[in-house]
Motif scaffolding. Structure first.
Motif, PDB file in Angstrom:
ATOM      1  N   SER A  35       8.737  -2.546  -7.213  1.00  0.00           N
ATOM      2  CA  SER A  35       9.085  -1.809  -8.423  1.00  0.00           C
ATOM      3  C   SER A  35       8.601  -0.363  -8.324  1.00  0.00           C
ATOM      4  O   SER A  35       7.409  -0.107  -8.186  1.00  0.00           O
ATOM      5  CB  SER A  35       8.452  -2.488  -9.648  1.00  0.00           C
ATOM      6  N   VAL A  36       9.533   0.575  -8.367  1.00  0.00           N
ATOM      7  CA  VAL A  36       9.196   1.994  -8.336  1.00  0.00           C
ATOM      8  C   VAL A  36       9.992   2.707  -9.413  1.00  0.00           C
ATOM      9  O   VAL A  36      11.044   2.251  -9.839  1.00  0.00           O
ATOM     10  CB  VAL A  36       9.495   2.633  -6.962  1.00  0.00           C
ATOM     11  N   GLU A  37       9.475   3.856  -9.859  1.00  0.00           N
ATOM     12  CA  GLU A  37      10.157   4.600 -10.915  1.00  0.00           C
ATOM     13  C   GLU A  37      11.187   5.579 -10.341  1.00  0.00           C
ATOM     14  O   GLU A  37      12.238   5.783 -10.922  1.00  0.00           O
ATOM     15  CB  GLU A  37       9.125   5.336 -11.764  1.00  0.00           C
ATOM     16  N   GLU A  38      10.863   6.190  -9.213  1.00  0.00           N
ATOM     17  CA  GLU A  38      11.770   7.173  -8.610  1.00  0.00           C
ATOM     18  C   GLU A  38      12.651   6.463  -7.581  1.00  0.00           C
ATOM     19  O   GLU A  38      12.459   6.597  -6.374  1.00  0.00           O
ATOM     20  CB  GLU A  38      10.974   8.302  -7.961  1.00  0.00           C
ATOM     21  N   ARG A  39      13.596   5.729  -8.076  1.00  0.00           N
ATOM     22  CA  ARG A  39      14.389   4.866  -7.206  1.00  0.00           C
ATOM     23  C   ARG A  39      15.172   5.668  -6.168  1.00  0.00           C
ATOM     24  O   ARG A  39      15.201   5.309  -4.990  1.00  0.00           O
ATOM     25  CB  ARG A  39      15.360   4.017  -8.041  1.00  0.00           C
ATOM     26  N   ALA A  40      15.824   6.767  -6.563  1.00  0.00           N
ATOM     27  CA  ALA A  40      16.628   7.554  -5.622  1.00  0.00           C
ATOM     28  C   ALA A  40      15.759   8.097  -4.497  1.00  0.00           C
ATOM     29  O   ALA A  40      16.119   8.008  -3.315  1.00  0.00           O
ATOM     30  CB  ALA A  40      17.329   8.694  -6.356  1.00  0.00           C
ATOM     31  N   LYS A  41      14.610   8.645  -4.848  1.00  0.00           N
ATOM     32  CA  LYS A  41      13.723   9.194  -3.820  1.00  0.00           C
ATOM     33  C   LYS A  41      13.162   8.094  -2.938  1.00  0.00           C
ATOM     34  O   LYS A  41      13.017   8.262  -1.718  1.00  0.00           O
ATOM     35  CB  LYS A  41      12.588   9.982  -4.473  1.00  0.00           C
ATOM     36  N   PHE A  42      12.857   6.940  -3.534  1.00  0.00           N
ATOM     37  CA  PHE A  42      12.339   5.794  -2.774  1.00  0.00           C
ATOM     38  C   PHE A  42      13.344   5.370  -1.703  1.00  0.00           C
ATOM     39  O   PHE A  42      13.000   5.170  -0.536  1.00  0.00           O
ATOM     40  CB  PHE A  42      12.051   4.646  -3.733  1.00  0.00           C
ATOM     41  N   HIS A  43      14.615   5.261  -2.088  1.00  0.00           N
ATOM     42  CA  HIS A  43      15.636   4.863  -1.132  1.00  0.00           C
ATOM     43  C   HIS A  43      15.900   5.972  -0.101  1.00  0.00           C
ATOM     44  O   HIS A  43      16.236   5.673   1.055  1.00  0.00           O
ATOM     45  CB  HIS A  43      16.925   4.487  -1.856  1.00  0.00           C
ATOM     46  N   TYR A  44      15.724   7.212  -0.502  1.00  0.00           N
ATOM     47  CA  TYR A  44      15.873   8.322   0.445  1.00  0.00           C
ATOM     48  C   TYR A  44      14.818   8.223   1.546  1.00  0.00           C
ATOM     49  O   TYR A  44      15.111   8.384   2.737  1.00  0.00           O
ATOM     50  CB  TYR A  44      15.756   9.653  -0.286  1.00  0.00           C
ATOM     51  N   TYR A  45      13.587   7.930   1.144  1.00  0.00           N
ATOM     52  CA  TYR A  45      12.512   7.800   2.129  1.00  0.00           C
ATOM     53  C   TYR A  45      12.726   6.568   3.009  1.00  0.00           C
ATOM     54  O   TYR A  45      12.396   6.588   4.194  1.00  0.00           O
ATOM     55  CB  TYR A  45      11.158   7.747   1.435  1.00  0.00           C
TER      56      TYR A  45
ATOM     57  N   LEU B  49      20.675   5.660   2.373  1.00  0.00           N
ATOM     58  CA  LEU B  49      21.044   7.030   2.000  1.00  0.00           C
ATOM     59  C   LEU B  49      22.150   7.002   0.958  1.00  0.00           C
ATOM     60  O   LEU B  49      22.123   7.762  -0.020  1.00  0.00           O
ATOM     61  CB  LEU B  49      21.486   7.797   3.237  1.00  0.00           C
ATOM     62  N   ARG B  50      23.124   6.107   1.142  1.00  0.00           N
ATOM     63  CA  ARG B  50      24.185   5.964   0.145  1.00  0.00           C
ATOM     64  C   ARG B  50      23.608   5.557  -1.205  1.00  0.00           C
ATOM     65  O   ARG B  50      23.989   6.092  -2.256  1.00  0.00           O
ATOM     66  CB  ARG B  50      25.220   4.941   0.612  1.00  0.00           C
ATOM     67  N   LYS B  51      22.675   4.602  -1.187  1.00  0.00           N
ATOM     68  CA  LYS B  51      22.038   4.170  -2.431  1.00  0.00           C
ATOM     69  C   LYS B  51      21.341   5.340  -3.114  1.00  0.00           C
ATOM     70  O   LYS B  51      21.441   5.519  -4.342  1.00  0.00           O
ATOM     71  CB  LYS B  51      21.011   3.067  -2.145  1.00  0.00           C
ATOM     72  N   ALA B  52      20.616   6.129  -2.327  1.00  0.00           N
ATOM     73  CA  ALA B  52      19.883   7.262  -2.901  1.00  0.00           C
ATOM     74  C   ALA B  52      20.841   8.252  -3.566  1.00  0.00           C
ATOM     75  O   ALA B  52      20.576   8.755  -4.670  1.00  0.00           O
ATOM     76  CB  ALA B  52      19.081   7.963  -1.808  1.00  0.00           C
ATOM     77  N   LEU B  53      21.975   8.516  -2.916  1.00  0.00           N
ATOM     78  CA  LEU B  53      22.951   9.452  -3.475  1.00  0.00           C
ATOM     79  C   LEU B  53      23.596   8.889  -4.733  1.00  0.00           C
ATOM     80  O   LEU B  53      23.790   9.604  -5.718  1.00  0.00           O
ATOM     81  CB  LEU B  53      24.019   9.774  -2.429  1.00  0.00           C
TER      82      LEU B  53
ATOM     83  N   ARG C 234       2.013   7.309  -6.509  1.00  0.00           N
ATOM     84  CA  ARG C 234       1.076   8.421  -6.769  1.00  0.00           C
ATOM     85  C   ARG C 234       1.632   9.742  -6.243  1.00  0.00           C
ATOM     86  O   ARG C 234       0.958  10.769  -6.282  1.00  0.00           O
ATOM     87  CB  ARG C 234      -0.269   8.143  -6.099  1.00  0.00           C
ATOM     88  N   LYS C 235       2.890   9.693  -5.744  1.00  0.00           N
ATOM     89  CA  LYS C 235       3.569  10.858  -5.169  1.00  0.00           C
ATOM     90  C   LYS C 235       2.899  11.334  -3.883  1.00  0.00           C
ATOM     91  O   LYS C 235       3.050  12.488  -3.478  1.00  0.00           O
ATOM     92  CB  LYS C 235       3.685  11.993  -6.190  1.00  0.00           C
ATOM     93  N   LYS C 236       2.184  10.448  -3.229  1.00  0.00           N
ATOM     94  CA  LYS C 236       1.594  10.735  -1.918  1.00  0.00           C
ATOM     95  C   LYS C 236       2.609  10.285  -0.855  1.00  0.00           C
ATOM     96  O   LYS C 236       2.428   9.281  -0.174  1.00  0.00           O
ATOM     97  CB  LYS C 236       0.269   9.989  -1.756  1.00  0.00           C
ATOM     98  N   TYR C 237       3.680  11.049  -0.743  1.00  0.00           N
ATOM     99  CA  TYR C 237       4.824  10.605   0.044  1.00  0.00           C
ATOM    100  C   TYR C 237       4.512  10.515   1.539  1.00  0.00           C
ATOM    101  O   TYR C 237       4.995   9.593   2.210  1.00  0.00           O
ATOM    102  CB  TYR C 237       6.019  11.522  -0.206  1.00  0.00           C
TER     103      TYR C 237
ATOM    104  N   LEU D 214       0.842  -1.199   0.000  1.00  0.00           N
ATOM    105  CA  LEU D 214       0.000   0.000   0.000  1.00  0.00           C
ATOM    106  C   LEU D 214       0.877   1.249   0.000  1.00  0.00           C
ATOM    107  O   LEU D 214       0.610   2.214  -0.740  1.00  0.00           O
ATOM    108  CB  LEU D 214      -0.922  -0.015   1.219  1.00  0.00           C
ATOM    109  N   GLY D 215       1.945   1.230   0.778  1.00  0.00           N
ATOM    110  CA  GLY D 215       2.865   2.361   0.797  1.00  0.00           C
ATOM    111  C   GLY D 215       3.512   2.598  -0.551  1.00  0.00           C
ATOM    112  O   GLY D 215       3.641   3.741  -0.999  1.00  0.00           O
ATOM    113  N   THR D 216       3.902   1.529  -1.221  1.00  0.00           N
ATOM    114  CA  THR D 216       4.542   1.664  -2.531  1.00  0.00           C
ATOM    115  C   THR D 216       3.576   2.239  -3.566  1.00  0.00           C
ATOM    116  O   THR D 216       3.967   3.046  -4.417  1.00  0.00           O
ATOM    117  CB  THR D 216       5.084   0.300  -2.995  1.00  0.00           C
ATOM    118  N   ALA D 217       2.312   1.829  -3.489  1.00  0.00           N
ATOM    119  CA  ALA D 217       1.311   2.381  -4.410  1.00  0.00           C
ATOM    120  C   ALA D 217       1.090   3.873  -4.134  1.00  0.00           C
ATOM    121  O   ALA D 217       0.988   4.676  -5.069  1.00  0.00           O
ATOM    122  CB  ALA D 217      -0.002   1.614  -4.277  1.00  0.00           C
TER     123      ALA D 217
END
Length: 263
Positions: free
Chosen positions: A195-205, A223-227, A160-163, A153-156
């Protein structure tokens, strides 16, 4: 846009490769060679019976999905078996057929949350996030303590950019199972979507989530992955309130100071 983390399937014996299922000695299984060189597990002694479901699970672990379908179809017509057939088709990327089997599984047992969740993953894969969320919410009404479904549910919501909504779901999932984001496959019949499209932001969160939960090592890892994946607005990392527990750590200071190579 990048599609990143592969779909993780919750299957018995996943990662076991050619190992026999637990409880059945290796001596009781023999390999019948097929014309294509692959081996089929088969009971060697009369006192051990490999059921259609168990045989299908073994094929799934070996990524022999068509053979798994045939094995499951030879067994009883139950919600669990039909759901597993759906998972096999899902793995073959035949989403429409997978959907039909998930829907049939739900008809056989309307109280079966795994099939409801898996139907949601079909809608997610088709980027119909609203319908995916609807299915995940239905599944959670049946099993509110499922960390994997809360994660889905969180990934969905994330897609939708409902962070903020996504973070609430992820926090719930992590509270139920601290390893929920680290699972690579275990016994079960439920799919966990990664599976997410914004991988850097996903790992940041994810890094923020782990930091808030006191899991500093994992927070630094993500955080390292996101960077490395090209996170934007890296200048805000120092002032992120969720990273307060990390600020005095040399590893965190190094991450912030070093220009990461984007992979």
């Amino acid at each position: 846009m990048i599609s990143v983390i592969a779909l993780s399937v919750m299957l018995a014996f996943a990662g076991q490769g050619t190992q026999p299922p637990r409880g059945i000695p290796a001596a009781n299984l023999r390999a019948d060679t097929r014309s294509d060189g692959l081996s089929l597990p088969k009971a060697q002694t009369k006192d051990v019976t490999v059921s259609p479901e168990l045989r299908g699970d073994i094929y799934m672990a070996r990524k022999m999905y068509r053979e798994a379908v045939e094995a499951y179809k030879s067994g009883p017509d139950t919600a669990v078996m039909v759901n597993k057939i759906g998972i096999a088709y899902h793995q073959m990327l035949d989403l429409d057929t997978a959907r039909k089997y998930y829907e049939r599984s739900i008809k056989l047992n309307k109280q079966y949350p795994e099939a409801v969740n898996n139907l949601g993953t079909v809608f997610y894969a088709k980027k119909n996030y609203r319908r995916a969320i609807s299915q995940y919410e239905k599944a959670l009404k049946l099993t509110p303590a499922s960390a994997s479904i809360w994660s889905n549910l969180g990934t969905a919501e994330f897609s939708r950019k409902k962070y903020d909504d996504a973070m609430k779901c992820y926090e719930k999932a992590l509270a139920l199972d601290p390893e929920v984001f680290e699972h690579r496959g275990s016994a079960g019949v439920l799919l966990q979507e990664r599976s997410v499209e914004e991988r850097a932001k996903f790992h940041y969160y994810q890094a923020k989530l782990y930091a808030k939960s006191g899991m500093n090592d994992r927070a630094l890892l993500y955080l390292r992955k996101a960077l490395e994946e090209g996170l934007k607005d890296r200048s805000k990392i120092k002032d992120e309130p969720d990273f307060l527990p990390l600020r005095d750590l040399p590893e965190f200071q190094e991450l912030v100071a070093t220009q990461q190579r984007v992979l």
